[in-house]
Design an enzyme around this catalytic site. Structure first.
Site, PDB file in Angstrom:
ATOM      1  N   SER A  17      -5.601  -6.233  -0.338  1.00  0.00           N
ATOM      2  CA  SER A  17      -5.989  -5.128   0.519  1.00  0.00           C
ATOM      3  C   SER A  17      -6.689  -4.072  -0.313  1.00  0.00           C
ATOM      4  O   SER A  17      -6.109  -3.536  -1.259  1.00  0.00           O
ATOM      5  CB  SER A  17      -4.746  -4.535   1.201  1.00  0.00           C
ATOM      6  OG  SER A  17      -5.128  -3.612   2.190  1.00  0.00           O
ATOM      7  N   HIS A  49       0.811  -1.207   0.000  1.00  0.00           N
ATOM      8  CA  HIS A  49       0.000   0.000   0.000  1.00  0.00           C
ATOM      9  C   HIS A  49       0.847   1.261   0.000  1.00  0.00           C
ATOM     10  O   HIS A  49       1.718   1.419   0.846  1.00  0.00           O
ATOM     11  CB  HIS A  49      -0.875   0.049   1.267  1.00  0.00           C
ATOM     12  CG  HIS A  49      -2.216  -0.568   1.088  1.00  0.00           C
ATOM     13  ND1 HIS A  49      -2.990  -0.374  -0.023  1.00  0.00           N
ATOM     14  CD2 HIS A  49      -2.935  -1.361   1.899  1.00  0.00           C
ATOM     15  CE1 HIS A  49      -4.123  -1.042   0.118  1.00  0.00           C
ATOM     16  NE2 HIS A  49      -4.104  -1.651   1.269  1.00  0.00           N
TER      17      HIS A  49
END
Length: 212
Positions: A130, A77
């Site tokens: 995610s 991320h």
């Protein structure tokens, strides 16, 4: 206030399935399919995504794909909602609802990071996903509103339950000759010898990050 929302699901929790599909000639592509985001339950981040919010977000994402927009995802991320092309590893094919959860399918791309992901998956590493999006979070009950999915990223899943998920990208770049490894991954689709060497180096990365 609109904020960035990241929700991690491990390989097992996402009921992830890895598929190898033969395409043009002898070329094969890898796909990951499973739950991309859970709805109706309080997650590890103490947030609750109402099913209606996920349904709307999934519909909007699919409309973007139908209209020709490429929804790209990264390894790990980033700190914002922007897509960093040098870290792109896959492309979201589509999403759909099944019960209260948003499922999806992604295709691993032959990019530098995509090659690393491919070697890890073939080596048996359980990589998680995610979701990365934005929305409002009620401070009292954690309910999310005005939710939008920007993309779904691939993240590392450590073998130890309490271990902090180490970043794949960061781990690769911190390795000895890490930059050389990233360069080799770009060439791996063309040369079997490079593929073999890349696999050996990534296996070292797997052991270092304790991903298996």
């Amino acid at each position: 206030m609109i904020m960035q929302l990241n929700e991690h699901l491990t390989f097992d929790r996402a009921n992830m399935v890895v598929e190898s599909v033969k395409e043009e000639g002898d070329k094969k592509s890898l796909y990951m399919k499973g739950i991309f985001i859970q709805g109706g339950v309080k997650n590890a981040n103490e947030r609750v995504y109402p099913v209606s919010e996920i349904e709307t977000a999934v519909q909007t994402l699919n409309e973007q794909i139908t209209e020709g927009y490429s929804v790209l995802g990264e390894v790990d991320h980033p700190d914002d909602l922007k897509i960093n092309l040098d870290r792109v590893s896959h492309m979201i094919q589509n999403m759909w609802m099944d019960g209260s959860n948003g499922f999806g399918k992604l295709k691993i791309l032959p990019t530098a990071m995509g090659q690393l992901v491919t070697v890890m998956l073939v080596s048996g590493v359980k990589l998680g996903v995610s979701s990365r999006g934005s929305g409002n979070v009620n401070e009292l009950d954690g309910r999310v509103s005005e939710f939008e999915i920007v993309t779904v990223d691939i993240v590392a899943q450590p073998s130890a339950p309490k271990a902090f998920p180490k970043a794949i990208y960061e781990g690769a770049m911190n390795m000895k000759y890490g930059h050389k490894l990233m360069g080799l991954s770009k060439e791996a689709t063309q040369d079997p010898r490079v593929q073999k060497y890349l696999k050996e180096e990534v296996v070292k990365l797997i052991k270092d990050l304790k991903l298996k």
